[in-house]
Design a protein around this motif. Structure first.
Motif, PDB file in Angstrom:
ATOM      1  N   ILE A  65       1.777  57.059  29.699  1.00  0.00           N
ATOM      2  CA  ILE A  65       0.920  56.011  30.251  1.00  0.00           C
ATOM      3  C   ILE A  65       0.473  55.155  29.078  1.00  0.00           C
ATOM      4  O   ILE A  65      -0.225  55.637  28.184  1.00  0.00           O
ATOM      5  N   PHE A  66       0.880  53.895  29.076  1.00  0.00           N
ATOM      6  CA  PHE A  66       0.565  53.033  27.941  1.00  0.00           C
ATOM      7  C   PHE A  66      -0.849  52.478  28.049  1.00  0.00           C
ATOM      8  O   PHE A  66      -1.461  52.466  29.121  1.00  0.00           O
ATOM      9  N   GLU A 113       8.583  41.837  38.914  1.00  0.00           N
ATOM     10  CA  GLU A 113       9.168  42.864  39.777  1.00  0.00           C
ATOM     11  C   GLU A 113       8.087  43.438  40.679  1.00  0.00           C
ATOM     12  O   GLU A 113       6.944  43.627  40.250  1.00  0.00           O
ATOM     13  N   ARG A 114       8.429  43.726  41.921  1.00  0.00           N
ATOM     14  CA  ARG A 114       7.483  44.353  42.846  1.00  0.00           C
ATOM     15  C   ARG A 114       7.111  45.733  42.311  1.00  0.00           C
ATOM     16  O   ARG A 114       7.964  46.450  41.784  1.00  0.00           O
ATOM     17  N   VAL A 115       5.832  46.112  42.472  1.00  0.00           N
ATOM     18  CA  VAL A 115       5.374  47.371  41.886  1.00  0.00           C
ATOM     19  C   VAL A 115       6.144  48.559  42.451  1.00  0.00           C
ATOM     20  O   VAL A 115       6.487  49.509  41.729  1.00  0.00           O
ATOM     21  N   GLY A 116       6.420  48.531  43.746  1.00  0.00           N
ATOM     22  CA  GLY A 116       7.155  49.630  44.358  1.00  0.00           C
ATOM     23  C   GLY A 116       8.554  49.769  43.793  1.00  0.00           C
ATOM     24  O   GLY A 116       9.046  50.885  43.572  1.00  0.00           O
ATOM     25  N   ASP A 117       9.214  48.621  43.553  1.00  0.00           N
ATOM     26  CA  ASP A 117      10.558  48.658  42.999  1.00  0.00           C
ATOM     27  C   ASP A 117      10.570  49.239  41.584  1.00  0.00           C
ATOM     28  O   ASP A 117      11.538  49.891  41.182  1.00  0.00           O
ATOM     29  N   GLN A 118       9.486  49.018  40.834  1.00  0.00           N
ATOM     30  CA  GLN A 118       9.422  49.554  39.480  1.00  0.00           C
ATOM     31  C   GLN A 118       9.310  51.075  39.495  1.00  0.00           C
ATOM     32  O   GLN A 118       9.896  51.765  38.652  1.00  0.00           O
ATOM     33  N   ARG A 150       9.825  58.128  48.368  1.00  0.00           N
ATOM     34  CA  ARG A 150       9.089  58.886  47.355  1.00  0.00           C
ATOM     35  C   ARG A 150       8.126  57.973  46.598  1.00  0.00           C
ATOM     36  O   ARG A 150       7.008  58.383  46.259  1.00  0.00           O
ATOM     37  N   SER A 151       8.528  56.727  46.347  1.00  0.00           N
ATOM     38  CA  SER A 151       7.642  55.766  45.687  1.00  0.00           C
ATOM     39  C   SER A 151       6.403  55.498  46.522  1.00  0.00           C
ATOM     40  O   SER A 151       5.282  55.425  45.995  1.00  0.00           O
ATOM     41  N   MET A 152       6.606  55.365  47.835  1.00  0.00           N
ATOM     42  CA  MET A 152       5.463  55.160  48.738  1.00  0.00           C
ATOM     43  C   MET A 152       4.534  56.367  48.716  1.00  0.00           C
ATOM     44  O   MET A 152       3.300  56.224  48.720  1.00  0.00           O
ATOM     45  N   ASP A 153       5.117  57.558  48.652  1.00  0.00           N
ATOM     46  CA  ASP A 153       4.297  58.773  48.578  1.00  0.00           C
ATOM     47  C   ASP A 153       3.485  58.794  47.286  1.00  0.00           C
ATOM     48  O   ASP A 153       2.317  59.212  47.280  1.00  0.00           O
ATOM     49  N   MET A 154       4.097  58.345  46.182  1.00  0.00           N
ATOM     50  CA  MET A 154       3.392  58.308  44.899  1.00  0.00           C
ATOM     51  C   MET A 154       2.246  57.313  44.935  1.00  0.00           C
ATOM     52  O   MET A 154       1.157  57.580  44.407  1.00  0.00           O
ATOM     53  N   LEU A 155       2.457  56.156  45.581  1.00  0.00           N
ATOM     54  CA  LEU A 155       1.379  55.174  45.713  1.00  0.00           C
ATOM     55  C   LEU A 155       0.220  55.764  46.507  1.00  0.00           C
ATOM     56  O   LEU A 155      -0.953  55.609  46.140  1.00  0.00           O
ATOM     57  N   GLU A 156       0.547  56.456  47.585  1.00  0.00           N
ATOM     58  CA  GLU A 156      -0.501  57.098  48.397  1.00  0.00           C
ATOM     59  C   GLU A 156      -1.229  58.164  47.580  1.00  0.00           C
ATOM     60  O   GLU A 156      -2.454  58.321  47.692  1.00  0.00           O
ATOM     61  N   ILE A 193       0.184  55.143  36.444  1.00  0.00           N
ATOM     62  CA  ILE A 193       0.101  56.600  36.545  1.00  0.00           C
ATOM     63  C   ILE A 193       1.117  57.107  37.566  1.00  0.00           C
ATOM     64  O   ILE A 193       1.803  58.114  37.332  1.00  0.00           O
ATOM     65  N   ALA A 194       1.233  56.414  38.706  1.00  0.00           N
ATOM     66  CA  ALA A 194       2.214  56.798  39.722  1.00  0.00           C
ATOM     67  C   ALA A 194       3.621  56.755  39.150  1.00  0.00           C
ATOM     68  O   ALA A 194       4.445  57.651  39.395  1.00  0.00           O
TER      69      ALA A 194
END
Length: 339
Positions: A98-99, A110-115, A134-140, A166-167
Motif C-alpha cells: 500500500i503506497f 482507468e475505472r477503479v474496479g478494472d484496476q 471478486r473485485s466487487m467482493d473486495m470493494l464490499e 487496500i482492496a
C-alpha cells in the motif's frame, strides 16, 4: 529459519548512486517477521524505511538503486537472487504494498474496479467475469458498494481512494503486506477508520504486515513488534511492550519525549535537536552521536554493536551496555559527554 518466520532480512545494505555521489540509504538492517504478525517500522523522514520496503518488493529505482549486501529470505527463498520474471509472480500475489499517497497510487484514466480486476487476473487463471465478481467482493469488503466498480478515481474521496488501494493490495490474499504510511494523506477520523479496516482484514486473512509510520499511537494500537529506524539503521528493536515501557536508545526516548502527554502540564514539547546526518557522508561512530544528550567519547569514534539487554529486545547504543534500565539512564554520564 524458524518454522513460523515468514520474512527474515539479514544485514541489508542499499545505496543510491548518482553522478556526483553515493547515498547510503540502508546500512546493515536486520528484521524478522512472523506469520500473522504486524511490525511497526518507525523513524523520521529519511531514515530508510521506504527503501527497506521497496527492496523487499524488488522495486528499487533503476539504475540508481543497488543492494550491496544482505539477504531477504521469504518462505525459504532469498528474494535478492530471484530474476525479475520470478519476482513478478511474487509481487502483488504473495507480497503486496500500500503506497503512501492514494492520490497517485491509482491510474486516473482507468475505472477503479478494472484496476483491481487487472491485479487479480495477473496472478490467477480465472475468467474476466470471475475476476470482476471478486473485485466487487473486495470493494464490499473495504466498505465500498460494488455499484461503484465502474467509477473513476476522481469520483472518490481521499479515504475512499485509500480503501480502493487496500482492496487492490489484498485482492490476491498476500502473505505479506507492506503498508507505507497508509494514513498520512488522510484526516484523523478517516485515519482511524482505515486502520481499523486494515486490522480487521489482515486478521481475517492471516496476513503479516510491515507498517511504516511516524505515528507511535498507531504502532501502539496496531503492532506487536517495533523497529526504530535512524539513518538507515535499526537502532532499537523489540515487542511493543519493550519499546513503549523500556525504551533504551536515546533516539527512541527522544521520540517519546517529543510527544504531548495529557497527564503532564507542559508549555513546550521537547524536540530532538539537530538534523539527521548526511547519508552521503555518514559519521565514523554512532550516527546519532551529534544529536544525543548522553554522547560519550567512544560514541564519536566507534560504531556501537547490537546489544540485547533482554530477550527479544535489541539496541545499538554504548550507554545501553552500561545497564540502562526501566527507560531511564542509570548513573551520570556527564563527565563523559563530548557534545
Amino acid at each position: 529459519m524458524e518454522s513460523n518466520v515468514l520474512l527474515e532480512v539479514k544485514d541489508l545494505k542499499v545505496e543510491y548512486h548518482t553522478d556526483e555521489t553515493v547515498v547510503h540509504a540502508v546500512n546493515g538492517v536486520s528484521l524478522t517477521l512472523r506469520e500473522g504478525e504486524t511490525l511497526g517500522l518507525v523513524g523520521e523522514t529519511g531514515a530508510g524505511k521506504t527503501t527497506i520496503a521497496r527492496t523487499i518488493l524488488g522495486i528499487l529505482p533503476k539504475p540508481q538503486g543497488h543492494v550491496t549486501q544482505g539477504e531477504i529470505i521469504f518462505e525459504g527463498r532469498n528474494l535478492l537472487e530471484l530474476s525479475e520474471k520470478e519476482m513478478r509472480k511474487i509481487r502483488g500475489d504473495k507480497i503486496a504494498m500500500i503506497f503512501q499517497d492514494p492520490m497517485t497510487a491509482l491510474n486516473p484514466i482507468e475505472r477503479v474496479g478494472d484496476q483491481i480486476t487487472e491485479a487479480i487476473r495477473l496472478h490467477n487463471k480465472i475468467s474476466h467475469a470471475e475476476a470482476v465478481l471478486r473485485s466487487m467482493d473486495m470493494l464490499e469488503m473495504v466498505g465500498i458498494p460494488k455499484e461503484r466498480y465502474p467509477e473513476f478515481p476522481h469520483q472518490f474521496s481521499g479515504g475512499m481512494k485509500q480503501r480502493v488501494v487496500i482492496a487492490m493490495a489484498l485482492a490476491c490474499n498476500p502473505k505479506l503486506l507492506l503498508a507505507d504510511e497508509p494514513t498520512t494523506a488522510l484526516d484523523v477520523t478517516i485515519q482511524a477508520q482505515v486502520l481499523a479496516l486494515m486490522r480487521d482484514l489482515t486478521k481475517r486473512l492471516g496476513t503479516s504486515v510491515i507498517l511504516i509510520t511516524h505515528d507511535l499511537g498507531v504502532v501502539a494500537s496496531t503492532c506487536q513488534s517495533v523497529a526504530v529506524a535512524y539513518a538507515g539503521e535499526i537502532v532499537e528493536y523489540g515487542t511493543v511492550y519493550h519499546i513503549f515501557n523500556n525504551p533504551l536508545h536515546p533516539y527512541t526516548k527522544g521520540l517519546f519525549d517529543s510527544l504531548p502527554d495529557l497527564d503532564v502540564s507542559k508549555k513546550r514539547l521537547k524536540p530532538i535537536r539537530g538534523m539527521m546526518p548526511d547519508p552521503t557522508n555518514l559519521p565514523e561512530g554512532c550516527t546519532f552521536c551529534e544529536r544525543c544528550d548522553y554522547a560519550m567519547e567512544i560514541c564519536a569514534r566507534k560504531k556501537p554493536a547490537v546489544y540485547e539487554p533482554e530477550q527479544g529486545h535489541t539496541v545499538r547504543c554504548f550507554l545501553a551496555e552500561r545497564r540502562v534500565t526501566d527507560g531511564a539512564f542509570a548513573g551520570s554520564a556527564a563527565s563523559e559527554k563530548v557534545l
